[in-house]
Scaffold this active site. Structure first.
Site, PDB file in Angstrom:
ATOM      1  N   PHE A 167       0.821  -1.212   0.000  1.00  0.00           N
ATOM      2  CA  PHE A 167       0.000   0.000   0.000  1.00  0.00           C
ATOM      3  C   PHE A 167       0.867   1.279   0.000  1.00  0.00           C
ATOM      4  CE2 PHE A 167      -2.196   2.856   3.296  1.00  0.00           C
ATOM      5  CZ  PHE A 167      -2.801   3.645   2.337  1.00  0.00           C
TER       6      PHE A 167
ATOM      7  N   LEU B  56       6.044  -9.977  -2.737  1.00  0.00           N
ATOM      8  CA  LEU B  56       4.680 -10.215  -3.239  1.00  0.00           C
ATOM      9  C   LEU B  56       3.934 -11.222  -2.360  1.00  0.00           C
ATOM     10  CD1 LEU B  56       5.219 -10.222  -7.126  1.00  0.00           C
ATOM     11  CD2 LEU B  56       4.426  -8.343  -5.660  1.00  0.00           C
TER      12      LEU B  56
ATOM     13  N   ALA C  99       9.144  -2.829   3.585  1.00  0.00           N
ATOM     14  CA  ALA C  99       8.686  -4.221   3.576  1.00  0.00           C
ATOM     15  C   ALA C  99       8.375  -4.661   4.997  1.00  0.00           C
ATOM     16  CB  ALA C  99       9.760  -5.123   2.971  1.00  0.00           C
TER      17      ALA C  99
ATOM     18  N   GLU D  66       5.299  -7.313   7.420  1.00  0.00           N
ATOM     19  CA  GLU D  66       3.944  -7.806   7.670  1.00  0.00           C
ATOM     20  C   GLU D  66       3.291  -6.699   8.477  1.00  0.00           C
ATOM     21  OE1 GLU D  66       2.302 -10.377   6.654  1.00  0.00           O
ATOM     22  OE2 GLU D  66       3.957 -11.318   5.573  1.00  0.00           O
TER      23      GLU D  66
ATOM     24  N   THR E  79       5.964   2.657  12.908  1.00  0.00           N
ATOM     25  CA  THR E  79       4.576   2.972  13.225  1.00  0.00           C
ATOM     26  C   THR E  79       4.450   3.636  14.598  1.00  0.00           C
ATOM     27  OG1 THR E  79       2.497   1.877  13.830  1.00  0.00           O
ATOM     28  CG2 THR E  79       4.444   0.546  14.003  1.00  0.00           C
ATOM     29  N   ASP E  80       3.342   4.338  14.824  1.00  0.00           N
ATOM     30  CA  ASP E  80       3.083   4.898  16.160  1.00  0.00           C
ATOM     31  C   ASP E  80       2.669   3.798  17.143  1.00  0.00           C
ATOM     32  OD1 ASP E  80       0.525   4.374  15.142  1.00  0.00           O
ATOM     33  OD2 ASP E  80      -0.235   6.416  15.421  1.00  0.00           O
ATOM     34  N   GLU E  81       2.342   2.598  16.613  1.00  0.00           N
ATOM     35  CA  GLU E  81       1.851   1.537  17.503  1.00  0.00           C
ATOM     36  C   GLU E  81       2.936   1.040  18.457  1.00  0.00           C
ATOM     37  OE1 GLU E  81      -0.751  -1.363  15.818  1.00  0.00           O
ATOM     38  OE2 GLU E  81      -1.324  -0.052  14.177  1.00  0.00           O
TER      39      GLU E  81
ATOM     40  N   TYR F 104       2.444  -7.536  16.216  1.00  0.00           N
ATOM     41  CA  TYR F 104       2.851  -6.635  15.134  1.00  0.00           C
ATOM     42  C   TYR F 104       3.729  -5.505  15.671  1.00  0.00           C
ATOM     43  CZ  TYR F 104       2.551  -2.580  12.009  1.00  0.00           C
ATOM     44  OH  TYR F 104       2.857  -1.472  11.242  1.00  0.00           O
TER      45      TYR F 104
ATOM     46  N   LYS G 138       7.732  -4.616  15.089  1.00  0.00           N
ATOM     47  CA  LYS G 138       8.204  -3.343  14.524  1.00  0.00           C
ATOM     48  C   LYS G 138       9.163  -2.664  15.511  1.00  0.00           C
ATOM     49  CE  LYS G 138       7.163  -1.462  11.229  1.00  0.00           C
ATOM     50  NZ  LYS G 138       7.760  -1.544   9.865  1.00  0.00           N
TER      51      LYS G 138
ATOM     52  N   PRO H 140     -18.073  -4.063  10.140  1.00  0.00           N
ATOM     53  CA  PRO H 140     -17.738  -4.499  11.501  1.00  0.00           C
ATOM     54  C   PRO H 140     -17.012  -3.432  12.301  1.00  0.00           C
ATOM     55  CG  PRO H 140     -16.253  -5.500   9.895  1.00  0.00           C
ATOM     56  CD  PRO H 140     -17.214  -4.663   9.112  1.00  0.00           C
TER      57      PRO H 140
ATOM     58  N   ARG I 187      -7.636   6.880  16.663  1.00  0.00           N
ATOM     59  CA  ARG I 187      -6.424   6.799  15.849  1.00  0.00           C
ATOM     60  C   ARG I 187      -6.195   8.157  15.201  1.00  0.00           C
ATOM     61  NH1 ARG I 187      -6.364   3.061  18.582  1.00  0.00           N
ATOM     62  NH2 ARG I 187      -6.372   0.842  18.094  1.00  0.00           N
TER      63      ARG I 187
ATOM     64  N   PRO J  66      -8.417  -8.602  20.959  1.00  0.00           N
ATOM     65  CA  PRO J  66      -7.680  -8.724  22.224  1.00  0.00           C
ATOM     66  C   PRO J  66      -6.519  -7.724  22.286  1.00  0.00           C
ATOM     67  CG  PRO J  66      -7.448 -10.741  20.881  1.00  0.00           C
ATOM     68  CD  PRO J  66      -8.377  -9.831  20.142  1.00  0.00           C
TER      69      PRO J  66
HETATM   70  N1  LIG Z   1      -0.460   1.231   6.638  1.00  0.00           N
HETATM   71  C1  LIG Z   1      -0.305   1.956   7.733  1.00  0.00           C
HETATM   72  O1  LIG Z   1      -1.251   2.594   8.194  1.00  0.00           O
HETATM   73  C2  LIG Z   1       1.024   2.022   8.418  1.00  0.00           C
HETATM   74  C3  LIG Z   1       1.142   2.863   9.541  1.00  0.00           C
HETATM   75  C4  LIG Z   1       2.388   2.941  10.166  1.00  0.00           C
HETATM   76  C5  LIG Z   1       3.468   2.243   9.671  1.00  0.00           C
HETATM   77  N2  LIG Z   1       3.325   1.426   8.596  1.00  0.00           N
HETATM   78  C6  LIG Z   1       4.499   0.693   8.112  1.00  0.00           C
HETATM   79  O2  LIG Z   1       4.724   1.061   6.775  1.00  0.00           O
HETATM   80  C7  LIG Z   1       5.249  -0.043   6.040  1.00  0.00           C
HETATM   81  C8  LIG Z   1       4.383  -0.326   4.828  1.00  0.00           C
HETATM   82  O3  LIG Z   1       3.064  -0.589   5.274  1.00  0.00           O
HETATM   83  P1  LIG Z   1       1.897  -0.957   4.253  1.00  0.00           P
HETATM   84  O4  LIG Z   1       0.625  -0.564   4.888  1.00  0.00           O
HETATM   85  O5  LIG Z   1       2.232  -0.452   2.911  1.00  0.00           O
HETATM   86  O6  LIG Z   1       2.011  -2.542   4.272  1.00  0.00           O
HETATM   87  P2  LIG Z   1       1.478  -3.603   3.212  1.00  0.00           P
HETATM   88  O7  LIG Z   1       1.177  -4.820   4.027  1.00  0.00           O
HETATM   89  O8  LIG Z   1       0.414  -3.013   2.367  1.00  0.00           O
HETATM   90  O9  LIG Z   1       2.734  -3.863   2.264  1.00  0.00           O
HETATM   91  C9  LIG Z   1       3.880  -4.545   2.686  1.00  0.00           C
HETATM   92  C10 LIG Z   1       4.652  -4.940   1.450  1.00  0.00           C
HETATM   93  O10 LIG Z   1       5.849  -5.620   1.883  1.00  0.00           O
HETATM   94  C11 LIG Z   1       6.007  -6.796   1.112  1.00  0.00           C
HETATM   95  N3  LIG Z   1       6.734  -7.765   1.947  1.00  0.00           N
HETATM   96  C12 LIG Z   1       6.284  -8.428   3.037  1.00  0.00           C
HETATM   97  N4  LIG Z   1       7.247  -9.234   3.518  1.00  0.00           N
HETATM   98  C13 LIG Z   1       8.340  -9.051   2.724  1.00  0.00           C
HETATM   99  C14 LIG Z   1       9.644  -9.573   2.723  1.00  0.00           C
HETATM  100  N5  LIG Z   1      10.047 -10.459   3.645  1.00  0.00           N
HETATM  101  N6  LIG Z   1      10.513  -9.166   1.772  1.00  0.00           N
HETATM  102  C15 LIG Z   1      10.120  -8.275   0.822  1.00  0.00           C
HETATM  103  N7  LIG Z   1       8.891  -7.752   0.763  1.00  0.00           N
HETATM  104  C16 LIG Z   1       8.006  -8.125   1.706  1.00  0.00           C
HETATM  105  C17 LIG Z   1       4.604  -7.246   0.773  1.00  0.00           C
HETATM  106  O11 LIG Z   1       4.587  -8.087  -0.368  1.00  0.00           O
HETATM  107  C18 LIG Z   1       3.909  -5.919   0.554  1.00  0.00           C
HETATM  108  O12 LIG Z   1       4.037  -5.512  -0.793  1.00  0.00           O
HETATM  109  C19 LIG Z   1       5.323  -1.208   7.029  1.00  0.00           C
HETATM  110  O13 LIG Z   1       6.626  -1.264   7.557  1.00  0.00           O
HETATM  111  C20 LIG Z   1       4.343  -0.807   8.114  1.00  0.00           C
HETATM  112  O14 LIG Z   1       4.710  -1.371   9.360  1.00  0.00           O
HETATM  113  C21 LIG Z   1       2.119   1.292   7.952  1.00  0.00           C
END
Ligand SMILES: NC(=O)c1ccc[n+]([C@@H]2O[C@H](COP(=O)([O-])OP(=O)(O)OC[C@H]3O[C@@H](n4cnc5c(N)ncnc54)[C@H](O)[C@@H]3O)[C@@H](O)[C@H]2O)c1
Length: 349
Positions: free
Chosen positions: A10, A33, A80, A82, A130-132, A156, A160, A211, A220, A289
């Site tokens: 994303f 991917l 990258a 989870e 993340t802020d989490e 999670y 992080k 939900p 948030r 939880p």
């Molecule tokens: N979305 C949010 O609101 C948010 C908020 C704070 C921080 N973040 C952080 O921002 C970053 C991106 O978040 P997002 O929402 O785009 O996540 P997402 O889950 O949409 O995308 C993660 C991407 O990483 C890839 N990926 C997963 N494991 C991998 C690996 N081992 N090697 C290579 N690629 C891998 C996935 O294929 C995916 O394309 C993350 O580090 C997340 O913790 C996200």
């Protein structure tokens, strides 16, 4: 040349698209991917020679070392991960593998590459967090600042937090020029429909329940993804190595208010055929939880030191987001097919 990890997810895909719209500097995009990564997100740059997509894992030391020596990036943006809290509760293993071990292996490969660079101080490793990691706030607590101590509550956020600590340690121990950003909840185009905002839009349009965990009063801060991308670019350009920067949208909202707002924008832009309101689909479900009650970001440091502020208000960002989902139903259909469709069918069987 920069290397972006997770650039099919994303935030990563929004970042790569924005980067190439603003600059001619090429991007190597390394992404495993997983279910969350989708090449469809990058459809519009499929023929752009400035974008080199590599299907692979950040934990694959040989692959990463090869990419670094071949492309010689001046910076790495590590996105990258989870990223879904619910999935981390049901199965934390992948979070440990990617967010902790994967980040560690990436850091090791980067350290080896960086130590051979002639201009070591020009290099940057920007880690997106993340802020989490800061835990939860009471209603009257001050917002998280860069000095707030880490108190992660979910697998999670714990994973992080671990990667953030490793990144910090590589600065203090080895001198690797790192930058860490801690941002709030992102929303906007290309958001996988398991997260609150796209899930609500997707379910609303498909006549499914919307939900709401517990009483829906979890608060948030919301950040429009393109604002987040501009903040990352700014930190990369002007951030001080070893520093962390909070990035927020100055938009604290309760989940229930977010859902009601989405419903009223949908009522206006695409009314239900039966004349009822989308908010009639709201369904309260058992709380998650360990659900953190409130997150809030104090983003004054990035504004004072780097001159960055978000461009969108929550109202303008939400409207753009709903519009995007209405205009891109084929994208939603595509990413919501396969295993995700099976998963969501089970939730609403
Ligand atoms: N979305 C949010 O609101 C948010 C908020 C704070 C921080 N973040 C952080 O921002 C970053 C991106 O978040 P997002 O929402 O785009 O996540 P997402 O889950 O949409 O995308 C993660 C991407 O990483 C890839 N990926 C997963 N494991 C991998 C690996 N081992 N090697 C290579 N690629 C891998 C996935 O294929 C995916 O394309 C993350 O580090 C997340 O913790 C996200």
């Amino acid at each position: 040349m920069i290397l972006v990890t997770g650039g099919a997810g994303f935030i990563g895909s929004n970042f790569v698209l924005e980067w190439l719209a603003q600059s001619d500097e090429p991007v190597v995009n390394l992404d495993a991917l997983t279910y969350a990564g989708n090449l469809d997100n990058l459809r519009s740059i499929a023929d752009d020679r400035r974008h080199i997509f590599v299907h692979g894992n950040i934990g694959d030391a040989t692959l990463v070392a090869d990419l670094l020596s071949r492309h010689k990036p001046r910076a790495i943006i590590n996105l990258a991960a989870e990223s879904h809290v619910d999935r981390s509760i049901h199965g934390p293993e992948d979070f440990i593998q990617t967010n902790i071990l994967g980040s560690f292996r990436l850091l090791e490969a980067v350290r080896a590459y960086w130590s051979g660079l002639p201009d070591k101080s020009d290099f940057r490793f920007l880690h997106v967090s993340t802020d989490e990691v800061f835990g939860t706030l009471g209603p009257d607590d001050p917002a998280f600042s860069e000095d707030t101590s880490y108190q992660p509550n979910s697998p999670y956020s714990a994973s992080k937090a671990a990667s953030d600590h490793l990144v910090r340690a590589y600065f203090h121990t080895y001198g690797l020029p790192v930058l860490t950003t801690n941002c709030s909840n992102n929303y906007g185009p290309l958001h996988f429909p398991e997260k609150l905002i796209p899930l609500v839009i997707h379910n609303a349009l498909n006549g499914r329940p919307l939900p709401i965990y517990g009483d829906g009063q979890q608060i948030r801060d919301w950040l429009y993804v393109k604002d987040h991308c501009s903040a990352i670019r700014r930190v990369l350009q002007a951030g001080k190595p070893g520093e962390t920067y909070n990035i927020g949208g100055w938009n604290e909202r309760a989940n229930l208010d977010v859902v009601n707002m989405l419903c009223s924008v949908l009522d206006e832009l695409q009314p239900r055929v039966d004349g009822k309101r989308y908010s009639d689909q709201i369904a309260f479900v058992t709380d998650r939880p360990g659900h953190d009650r409130r997150y809030a970001i104090d983003a004054r440091k990035i504004e004072a030191e780097l001159g960055w502020r978000p461009a969108e208000t929550f109202e303008s960002g939400i409207r753009k987001t709903v519009r995007w989902y209405l205009d891109n139903a084929d994208w939603v259909e595509n990413v919501a097919s396969g295993s995700y469709r099976d998963w969501i069918e089970k939730q609403y069987a």
